[in-house]
Design an enzyme around this catalytic site. Structure first.
Site, mmCIF file in Angstrom:
data_model
loop_
_atom_site.group_PDB
_atom_site.id
_atom_site.type_symbol
_atom_site.label_atom_id
_atom_site.label_comp_id
_atom_site.label_asym_id
_atom_site.label_seq_id
_atom_site.Cartn_x
_atom_site.Cartn_y
_atom_site.Cartn_z
ATOM 1 N N CYS A 67 0.865 -1.175 0.000
ATOM 2 C CA CYS A 67 0.000 0.000 0.000
ATOM 3 C C CYS A 67 0.901 1.223 0.000
ATOM 4 C CB CYS A 67 -0.944 0.001 1.200
ATOM 5 S SG CYS A 67 -0.126 -0.061 2.793
ATOM 6 N N GLU A 116 -8.675 7.330 4.576
ATOM 7 C CA GLU A 116 -8.153 7.344 3.210
ATOM 8 C C GLU A 116 -9.205 7.073 2.145
ATOM 9 O OE1 GLU A 116 -3.655 5.695 4.135
ATOM 10 O OE2 GLU A 116 -5.141 4.275 3.379
#
Length: 192
Positions: A67, A116
């Site tokens: 990520c 996010e």
């Protein structure tokens, strides 16, 4: 090398500024741009990783392959390929947008928040592609069956975002069969 910055977003997922990554993750982390990537080989195995124990946020949790945070002006494809190289030593992969609209908010045991807009991407590689995890990022990396990945989603040692992503990925079937969701639903701050 300069300070790594994240792209801050408003409620419409438009870029509204930047902030230093290291100073931005805390109890009131601002909403920002990120991505998650699942590396899948053409036999259907998924590369699952355990985050390095020395990471400041969410150390030691098991999660997808990698990520990261696209930098200001960086496209999603470029950001994913950069992190695949930096975290896993993978020089190249075929990328597919799978969950372009994914977003989440998660709170770690220490109170650190992740907040996010986090499109999910599949990176397809050939079986036997060598992986060289960066020990500052990845404690351990293993190729798993999809059934084992699904089992991890029900276990507390998995990351909070992994559990939320698997809830949306599981109905799509086996990872090598995940449909291309296209790029229209990506946030305006990203280009493919």
């Amino acid at each position: 090398m300069g300070v790594e910055e994240i792209v801050l977003l408003n409620a419409e997922d438009e870029a509204v500024g930047t902030a230093p990554k290291a100073e931005s993750h805390h109890e009131s982390t601002p909403y920002h741009l990120a991505f998650s990537c699942y590396v899948v080989d053409t036999e259907g195995r998924v590369l699952i990783t355990r985050r390095a124990l020395g990471k400041r946020t969410f150390p030691g949790v098991w999660t997808g392959s990698c990520c990261g945070h696209p930098g200001p002006g960086e496209g999603l494809r470029e950001a994913v390929l950069r992190r695949l190289r930096d975290e896993l030593g993978l020089p190249d992969a075929a990328l597919t947008s799978v969950l372009p609209g994914f977003r989440y908010r998660a709170v770690a045991d220490d109170g650190t928040v992740e907040h996010e807009r986090c499109p999910v991407v599949r990176a397809t590689v050939a079986p036997g592609t060598p992986v060289q995890p960066n020990p500052e990022e990845v404690e351990h990396a293993e190729w798993w069956s999809w059934d084992r990945c699904l089992d991890l989603a029900g276990r507390p040692e998995s990351s909070l975002w992994y559990r939320l992503q698997l809830a949306e990925l599981a109905p799509l079937g086996a990872p090598r069969d995940w449909p291309d969701a296209g790029t229209a639903a990506l946030p305006p701050a990203l280009r493919w």
